[in-house]
Design a protein around this motif. Sequence first.
Motif, PDB file in Angstrom:
ATOM      1  N   GLU A 100      -3.762  -1.972 -14.577  1.00  0.00           N
ATOM      2  CA  GLU A 100      -2.578  -1.907 -13.719  1.00  0.00           C
ATOM      3  C   GLU A 100      -2.931  -1.388 -12.333  1.00  0.00           C
ATOM      4  OE1 GLU A 100       1.146  -1.125 -16.778  1.00  0.00           O
ATOM      5  OE2 GLU A 100       0.332   0.537 -15.599  1.00  0.00           O
ATOM      6  N   SER A 101      -2.072  -1.696 -11.388  1.00  0.00           N
ATOM      7  CA  SER A 101      -2.227  -1.190 -10.027  1.00  0.00           C
ATOM      8  C   SER A 101      -0.845  -1.054  -9.401  1.00  0.00           C
ATOM      9  CB  SER A 101      -3.106  -2.128  -9.191  1.00  0.00           C
ATOM     10  OG  SER A 101      -2.506  -3.414  -9.091  1.00  0.00           O
ATOM     11  N   LYS A 102      -0.803  -0.374  -8.249  1.00  0.00           N
ATOM     12  CA  LYS A 102       0.439  -0.229  -7.506  1.00  0.00           C
ATOM     13  C   LYS A 102       0.149  -0.404  -6.009  1.00  0.00           C
ATOM     14  CE  LYS A 102       2.598   3.124 -10.675  1.00  0.00           C
ATOM     15  NZ  LYS A 102       3.116   4.515 -10.801  1.00  0.00           N
ATOM     16  N   PHE A 103       1.120  -0.958  -5.303  1.00  0.00           N
ATOM     17  CA  PHE A 103       1.033  -1.044  -3.851  1.00  0.00           C
ATOM     18  C   PHE A 103       2.037  -0.062  -3.266  1.00  0.00           C
ATOM     19  CE2 PHE A 103       2.910  -2.770   0.089  1.00  0.00           C
ATOM     20  CZ  PHE A 103       1.796  -2.707   0.913  1.00  0.00           C
ATOM     21  N   TYR A 104       1.540   0.832  -2.396  1.00  0.00           N
ATOM     22  CA  TYR A 104       2.399   1.798  -1.715  1.00  0.00           C
ATOM     23  C   TYR A 104       2.407   1.480  -0.217  1.00  0.00           C
ATOM     24  CZ  TYR A 104       2.612   4.848  -5.829  1.00  0.00           C
ATOM     25  OH  TYR A 104       2.840   5.369  -7.079  1.00  0.00           O
ATOM     26  N   CYS A 105       3.568   1.245   0.328  1.00  0.00           N
ATOM     27  CA  CYS A 105       3.711   0.920   1.750  1.00  0.00           C
ATOM     28  C   CYS A 105       3.798   2.201   2.579  1.00  0.00           C
ATOM     29  CB  CYS A 105       4.977   0.081   1.956  1.00  0.00           C
ATOM     30  SG  CYS A 105       5.263  -0.417   3.675  1.00  0.00           S
ATOM     31  N   TYR A 106       3.121   2.224   3.730  1.00  0.00           N
ATOM     32  CA  TYR A 106       3.234   3.381   4.618  1.00  0.00           C
ATOM     33  C   TYR A 106       3.564   3.001   6.062  1.00  0.00           C
ATOM     34  CZ  TYR A 106      -1.792   2.308   5.267  1.00  0.00           C
ATOM     35  OH  TYR A 106      -2.998   1.692   5.475  1.00  0.00           O
ATOM     36  N   ARG A 107       3.594   1.712   6.356  1.00  0.00           N
ATOM     37  CA  ARG A 107       3.915   1.298   7.720  1.00  0.00           C
ATOM     38  C   ARG A 107       4.516  -0.102   7.675  1.00  0.00           C
ATOM     39  NH1 ARG A 107      -0.451  -0.445  12.418  1.00  0.00           N
ATOM     40  NH2 ARG A 107       1.045  -0.728  14.123  1.00  0.00           N
TER      41      ARG A 107
END
Length: 430
Positions: free
Chosen positions: A308-315
């Motif tokens: 599994e993986s996750k994408f975290y947005c910061y911009r």
Amino acid sequence: SIIEWDESYVATIVKLPELSEVTWLDNLMLATVFGYNCLVGKDSNPDVPYVFFPAECELSPEFLSGNNLYKHSERNVDTTKKGFFDDNGRVRAVKFKGIVSSGFLIPQNSLRHFIKWVVDFDMDIWATFHSIDGVAICKKYRSPETVRKEKILAKMGIKKPIYANRVIPTQFRLHSSTPQFLRFLADFKEGDKIVITEKLHGTSAVFSNAHTKRRLTFFQKLFKRFGVPIEEKEYFPLYSSRTVIKNQDVNPNQDGGGYYWEDIWWVYAKLLEWKIEKGITLYGEIVGYTPSGKYIQKGYTYGCDEWESKFYCYRITYTTPDGIVIEFTDSQIRQYCSLRSIDVVPLVNQFNINWVDSTTSEQDKAKYIIGNINIEVMCPLNDNKVPREGVVIRRDGQETYSAYKLKSQLFLTHETKAIDDGTVDTEEAN
């Protein structure tokens, strides 16, 4: 002439900070520069400028040899003298008798001695550079494994161009590197809104619905030749790592998989494609595991199960057809992502700067902004099994993206050990 550089791995002219005694070290004292600990001799002269190099800088052979810094004395100008640098010239973050050393300080006259033709050589405090008069001083260290992989790709004929023919540079922008917080305290002003978020250790990713050059068919090209109006631009999903466009249909030389030979960027490009409006670009970090179950960054799973993986947005930015970039504020980012079920980097703190005293020192400014945030701990987001990487401090609501990183000393030593063990960082490889 001195060549300025805005990356994290540069030399900086500094004043020797106040030294702290280390009771169990007889001849060394501790100096902290930009948050990096450096061990210096007790006889260090506080009245002369020093050159500072952060961990994971690679010092040039000319500089090391000219200052007799190699541990193998035959490589030094004076072969009777021995230093402590390995042949690769790397500044390592190491724990020495309980003290983390993550930088290197040397008097500025090391440059005068090194560059023989400079007679009256002097530089301003805080000047940053990677070379002088075309002579290299330092650069970012790249591990042998990364260099080996690049040579393999080169033999296979696989290149990594930043932009492909279809991309319009004013419409799609890769993410620039994030500067070190303690180097740029002068940027922080009274009234600035500060947003502090967790710095996640994964691999950078950019996803955009960008204005691109349209790929014309044979008949469209023929009609255009005879003066028939043909639309030559269209919005198209582009995606990239920090330095390389990953679309195989846009960048024909890209192998798609990066270091792991599996395209995790493509996976998230497909998941996010329908959530991104025309002109919008998301910047973020992919953490956890690759589709085949390999670590993206060893030990840093952030609650992901294997595979599994996750994408975290910061911009997030919006780019107009004319190429003007509009930055989203932190609250706009969180609202946009909430409506589309996209994860956002964890928020640590936010406030408006209200200096108690207009003459606040740089050290006081840093303490005020960071407050009681302790980054020198094991990471709670990873079950306390690996060090917390650090935080990102953003001046929110600025016309241009203004964010700065602060890494922990624990993480710097962890990073150095990973390189020593032959682990390739995905940020290097992609």
